[in-house]
Design an enzyme around this catalytic site. Structure first.
Site, PDB file in Angstrom:
ATOM      1  N   TYR A 170       0.830  -1.200   0.000  1.00 54.21           N
ATOM      2  CA  TYR A 170       0.000   0.000   0.000  1.00 54.21           C
ATOM      3  C   TYR A 170       0.869   1.257   0.000  1.00 54.21           C
ATOM      4  O   TYR A 170       0.631   2.201  -0.765  1.00 54.21           O
ATOM      5  CB  TYR A 170      -0.914  -0.033   1.219  1.00 54.21           C
ATOM      6  N   LYS A 174       1.131   4.170  -2.903  1.00 57.32           N
ATOM      7  CA  LYS A 174       0.788   5.556  -2.615  1.00 57.32           C
ATOM      8  C   LYS A 174       1.972   6.498  -2.828  1.00 57.32           C
ATOM      9  O   LYS A 174       1.792   7.660  -3.217  1.00 57.32           O
ATOM     10  CB  LYS A 174       0.265   5.678  -1.181  1.00 57.32           C
TER      11      LYS A 174
END
Length: 307
Positions: A170, A174
């Site tokens: 993640y 990002k």
């Protein structure tokens, strides 16, 4: 008069949480909204019709919206998503990339397929929609003979900007979205398209997976005009402004919204520079120089960037 009267916007991952908040705010400001959501679980499994719920809320409040169920991880479906906005509403002005999933685990326990799935939705999904939108706006700019005023707003997070335990996939996605944002800001400048990234906060289905955070709630559960520090829609007013003509001078920026605070991020900058005086560094002496002149410490705290 709304800030976005006459605009057409796409919001991905708008079936719940932050994306729903963005869709509701854009519609409130006068935009016609394509509400995209595959309707799957937090892990990106299955399909559903969560987008229909957001559309119903928009229509109940007097706005205009249509639902779309494209999988943003599928490149061709992303092209169809851009085309749907143009087919239904005649054009595209704003693209908000918000779709995401989580499959958190420490790296030694993370299956590679889980890493790939998270990268596919967050990073590939952002890049793919941007690629199709960029082609549309470049063609429009050439036909017009000038800038078109397109807007891309991507979604980053604190995990991507500073790391977070158990979120190597993640966080990587990002962080990469920030790089994509800054690069596209350069590439699309002449076409009159701004590209920015927003780092939102709020108690969503994703953040609710963190122990002790409590249960997620939706933006529509907070009465219009009222404020809740964990409202997933707290960043939506900024997204609406970035989508407007007023924000034509802002591009390539990363802005976080935490509760009621707007935080303009500076990113990677040079902190200290040392020179070897035109010579090659000697690694046997480099540690002492770095400890004294750069890090000013040999302590274990250097494992983390100072606040």
């Amino acid at each position: 008069m709304g800030l976005l009267d006459g605009k057409v916007a796409i919001v991905t991952g708008a079936g719940h949480g932050i994306g729903r908040g963005h869709a509701l705010e854009l519609a409130k400001q006068g935009a016609k909204v394509v509400v995209n959501d595959l309707g799957g679980t937090l892990r990106g499994e299955g399909q559903g019709r969560a987008a229909d719920e957001t559309v119903a809320l928009i229509e109940k409040r007097g706005g205009i919206a249509v639902a779309d169920y494209a999988d943003v991880g599928d490149f061709d479906q992303c092209g169809e998503l851009i085309g749907r906005a143009v087919d239904v509403f005649g054009k595209l002005d704003v693209l908000v990339n918000n779709a995401g999933i989580v499959r958190d685990s420490v790296i030694w326990n993370m299956p590679p397929e889980d890493f790939d799935a998270v990268i596919r939705v967050h990073l590939r999904g952002t890049w793919a929609t941007c690629q199709h939108a960029a082609k549309y706006w470049r063609a429009a700019a050439k036909a017009k003979g000038g800038p078109v005023g397109g807007r891309i707003i991507n979604t980053t997070s604190g995990a991507g900007l500073g790391g977070n335990f158990g979120q190597s996939s993640y966080a990587a996605a990002k962080a990469a979205i920030v790089a994509v944002t800054q690069t596209l800001a350069l590439e699309l400048l002449r076409s009159g398209v701004t590209v920015n990234a927003v780092g939102p906060s709020g108690l969503t289905r994703i953040t609710a997976t963190i122990p002790g955070m409590g249960e997620a709630f939706e933006p529509d559960e907070v009465a219009e005009g009222e404020y809740h520090p964990m409202d997933p829609a707290n960043s939506s007013p900024l997204v609406a402004w970035l989508a407007s003509d007023e924000a034509d001078h802002v591009t390539g920026q990363v802005i976080r919204v935490i509760e009621d605070r707007i935080i303009w991020m500076r990113g990677w900058t040079e902190r200290k520079v040392i020179s070897a005086g035109g010579k090659r560094w000697d690694p046997t002496k480099l540690g002492e120089v770095l400890a004294q002149d750069v890090f000013e410490t040999r302590g274990p705290g250097m494992r983390f960037p100072p606040s």
